[in-house]
Design a protein around this motif. Structure first.
Motif, PDB file in Angstrom:
ATOM      1  N   THR A  73       0.823  -1.208   0.000  1.00 24.62           N
ATOM      2  CA  THR A  73       0.000   0.000   0.000  1.00 24.62           C
ATOM      3  C   THR A  73       0.852   1.250   0.000  1.00 24.62           C
ATOM      4  O   THR A  73       0.558   2.224  -0.717  1.00 24.62           O
ATOM      5  N   ALA A  74       1.929   1.246   0.776  1.00 25.28           N
ATOM      6  CA  ALA A  74       2.830   2.404   0.806  1.00 25.28           C
ATOM      7  C   ALA A  74       3.475   2.621  -0.556  1.00 25.28           C
ATOM      8  O   ALA A  74       3.552   3.755  -1.051  1.00 25.28           O
ATOM      9  N   GLU A  75       3.931   1.534  -1.187  1.00 28.05           N
ATOM     10  CA  GLU A  75       4.537   1.652  -2.514  1.00 28.05           C
ATOM     11  C   GLU A  75       3.499   2.105  -3.544  1.00 28.05           C
ATOM     12  O   GLU A  75       3.789   2.934  -4.419  1.00 28.05           O
ATOM     13  N   LEU A  76       2.299   1.568  -3.429  1.00 29.73           N
ATOM     14  CA  LEU A  76       1.237   1.943  -4.361  1.00 29.73           C
ATOM     15  C   LEU A  76       0.944   3.438  -4.291  1.00 29.73           C
ATOM     16  O   LEU A  76       0.874   4.112  -5.340  1.00 29.73           O
ATOM     17  N   THR A  77       0.763   3.972  -3.101  1.00 32.66           N
ATOM     18  CA  THR A  77       0.434   5.400  -2.990  1.00 32.66           C
ATOM     19  C   THR A  77       1.579   6.266  -3.499  1.00 32.66           C
ATOM     20  O   THR A  77       1.339   7.316  -4.110  1.00 32.66           O
ATOM     21  N   ASP A  78       2.814   5.836  -3.274  1.00 35.24           N
ATOM     22  CA  ASP A  78       3.963   6.578  -3.817  1.00 35.24           C
ATOM     23  C   ASP A  78       3.928   6.584  -5.344  1.00 35.24           C
ATOM     24  O   ASP A  78       4.152   7.626  -5.978  1.00 35.24           O
ATOM     25  N   GLU A  79       3.646   5.410  -5.924  1.00 40.62           N
ATOM     26  CA  GLU A  79       3.607   5.310  -7.385  1.00 40.62           C
ATOM     27  C   GLU A  79       2.461   6.129  -7.976  1.00 40.62           C
ATOM     28  O   GLU A  79       2.623   6.799  -9.008  1.00 40.62           O
ATOM     29  N   LEU A  80       1.309   6.080  -7.333  1.00 44.31           N
ATOM     30  CA  LEU A  80       0.180   6.868  -7.829  1.00 44.31           C
ATOM     31  C   LEU A  80       0.501   8.359  -7.801  1.00 44.31           C
ATOM     32  O   LEU A  80       0.154   9.105  -8.725  1.00 44.31           O
ATOM     33  N   GLY A  81       1.160   8.786  -6.736  1.00 43.59           N
ATOM     34  CA  GLY A  81       1.508  10.198  -6.631  1.00 43.59           C
ATOM     35  C   GLY A  81       2.510  10.635  -7.675  1.00 43.59           C
ATOM     36  O   GLY A  81       2.371  11.707  -8.283  1.00 43.59           O
ATOM     37  N   SER A  82       3.524   9.807  -7.913  1.00 44.79           N
ATOM     38  CA  SER A  82       4.567  10.200  -8.853  1.00 44.79           C
ATOM     39  C   SER A  82       4.115  10.074 -10.306  1.00 44.79           C
ATOM     40  O   SER A  82       4.499  10.881 -11.154  1.00 44.79           O
ATOM     41  N   ARG A  83       3.283   9.090 -10.602  1.00 39.63           N
ATOM     42  CA  ARG A  83       2.866   8.866 -11.983  1.00 39.63           C
ATOM     43  C   ARG A  83       1.636   9.686 -12.367  1.00 39.63           C
ATOM     44  O   ARG A  83       1.579  10.248 -13.465  1.00 39.63           O
ATOM     45  N   TRP A  84       0.664   9.717 -11.468  1.00 38.91           N
ATOM     46  CA  TRP A  84      -0.635  10.293 -11.837  1.00 38.91           C
ATOM     47  C   TRP A  84      -1.102  11.390 -10.893  1.00 38.91           C
ATOM     48  O   TRP A  84      -2.255  11.812 -10.943  1.00 38.91           O
ATOM     49  N   ARG A  85      -0.209  11.826 -10.010  1.00 35.52           N
ATOM     50  CA  ARG A  85      -0.496  12.939  -9.095  1.00 35.52           C
ATOM     51  C   ARG A  85      -1.768  12.703  -8.288  1.00 35.52           C
ATOM     52  O   ARG A  85      -2.607  13.591  -8.118  1.00 35.52           O
ATOM     53  N   SER A  86      -1.899  11.487  -7.795  1.00 31.32           N
ATOM     54  CA  SER A  86      -3.038  11.123  -6.966  1.00 31.32           C
ATOM     55  C   SER A  86      -2.597  10.067  -5.973  1.00 31.32           C
ATOM     56  O   SER A  86      -1.648   9.312  -6.240  1.00 31.32           O
ATOM     57  N   THR A  87      -3.243  10.005  -4.844  1.00 32.48           N
ATOM     58  CA  THR A  87      -2.997   8.920  -3.900  1.00 32.48           C
ATOM     59  C   THR A  87      -4.271   8.104  -3.682  1.00 32.48           C
ATOM     60  O   THR A  87      -4.349   7.305  -2.755  1.00 32.48           O
ATOM     61  N   ARG A  88      -5.254   8.306  -4.528  1.00 29.28           N
ATOM     62  CA  ARG A  88      -6.554   7.652  -4.371  1.00 29.28           C
ATOM     63  C   ARG A  88      -6.841   6.701  -5.517  1.00 29.28           C
ATOM     64  O   ARG A  88      -6.519   6.965  -6.672  1.00 29.28           O
ATOM     65  N   LEU A  89      -7.488   5.594  -5.167  1.00 31.23           N
ATOM     66  CA  LEU A  89      -8.059   4.689  -6.161  1.00 31.23           C
ATOM     67  C   LEU A  89      -9.540   5.006  -6.325  1.00 31.23           C
ATOM     68  O   LEU A  89     -10.200   5.426  -5.377  1.00 31.23           O
TER      69      LEU A  89
END
Length: 253
Positions: A73-89
């Motif tokens: 989950t921590a890695e996922l939120t980091d990736e979402l933020g860096s790739r798509w500027r979001s931390t939400r699914l």
């Protein structure tokens, strides 16, 4: 589905998971593709989405390893933020699962525990881990099976693990409903995928037998299940929650 929503599909390196990822991407979602061991299959899913003009990336996730969910989950939120500027699914599709099929006398404790750990416990705790990161108004779609309605020898533990997922879908829909989150279960019928070593896809005799037991006279295609999942995740289905939607071509009516 509006542009740039973010969907995560577990077990998306092949079969129904891959088809669901494609269907969501066609409707404008950015997609996180998870896989347990088949990194190349996941990469192929990502490439197919990107070749069609969408965006996706892959992450390794073994849903039977609940202890890994915090780091995931921590890695996922980091990736979402860096790739798509979001931390939400916006959409979570719990598709990953295993099928072990033995008659009652031949079920071992190891096979029983593996089925429950993957199909039910893993699904439960992944929802628990990701629900705080799901946007209000989001959707969760859990993949079950038509075998929770009709029966077949050798499927007792598998079917029971999926029945538990259906009950989880209903109870979680009540708990997360105040946030506008809709939770449903999709129950595929006999489909020509590589599940169970591709039995329904590669065995013409089995496929013919099962086809004769459906109202539409054939087994399903993985893309038909994927399209149903994407449709259930859409705004057009916004008033549907806590339901079991069977996608089986009218199997064993």
């Amino acid at each position: 589905m509006t542009q740039h929503r973010i969907a995560l599909v577990t077990g998306a390196s092949r079969g129904i998971g891959r088809s669901a990822a494609h269907a969501l991407a066609r409707r404008g979602a950015n997609v996180v593709v998870t896989y347990r061991a088949d990194a190349q299959g996941a990469a192929d899913t990502v490439r197919m989405i990107q070749d069609a003009g969408g965006d996706a990336f892959a992450m390794q996730l073994d849903i039977s390893d609940v202890g890994s969910f915090g780091a995931f989950t921590a890695e996922l939120t980091d990736e979402l933020g860096s790739r798509w500027r979001s931390t939400r699914l916006d959409v979570l599709v719990n598709n990953a699962g295993i099928g072990l099929f033995d008659r009652l006398a031949d079920v071992t404790m190891d096979s029983f525990d593996a089925l429950v750990a993957t199909n039910f416990r893993g699904t439960f705790f992944l929802i628990q881990a990701l629900a705080p990161h799901l946007a209000d108004g989001g959707r969760i779609i859990n993949v079950s099976t038509s075998l929770t309605r009709h029966v077949s020898p050798g499927t007792s533990v598998y079917s029971a693990s999926k029945a538990a997922v259906e009950v989880l879908s209903r109870s979680s829909a009540v708990e997360l409903g105040p946030r506008g989150i809709r939770i449903n279960a999709v129950a595929p019928g006999p489909s020509a995928t590589d599940f169970n070593s591709g039995a329904m896809r590669d065995d013409p005799e089995l496929r013919g037998t099962l086809a004769a037991q459906t109202a539409l006279g054939r087994v399903g295609k993985p893309e038909e299940i994927g399209d149903a999942i994407a449709a259930l995740a859409s705004e057009e289905a916004r008033w549907i929650t806590a339901e079991r939607i069977e996608v089986s071509g009218g199997a064993l009516l």
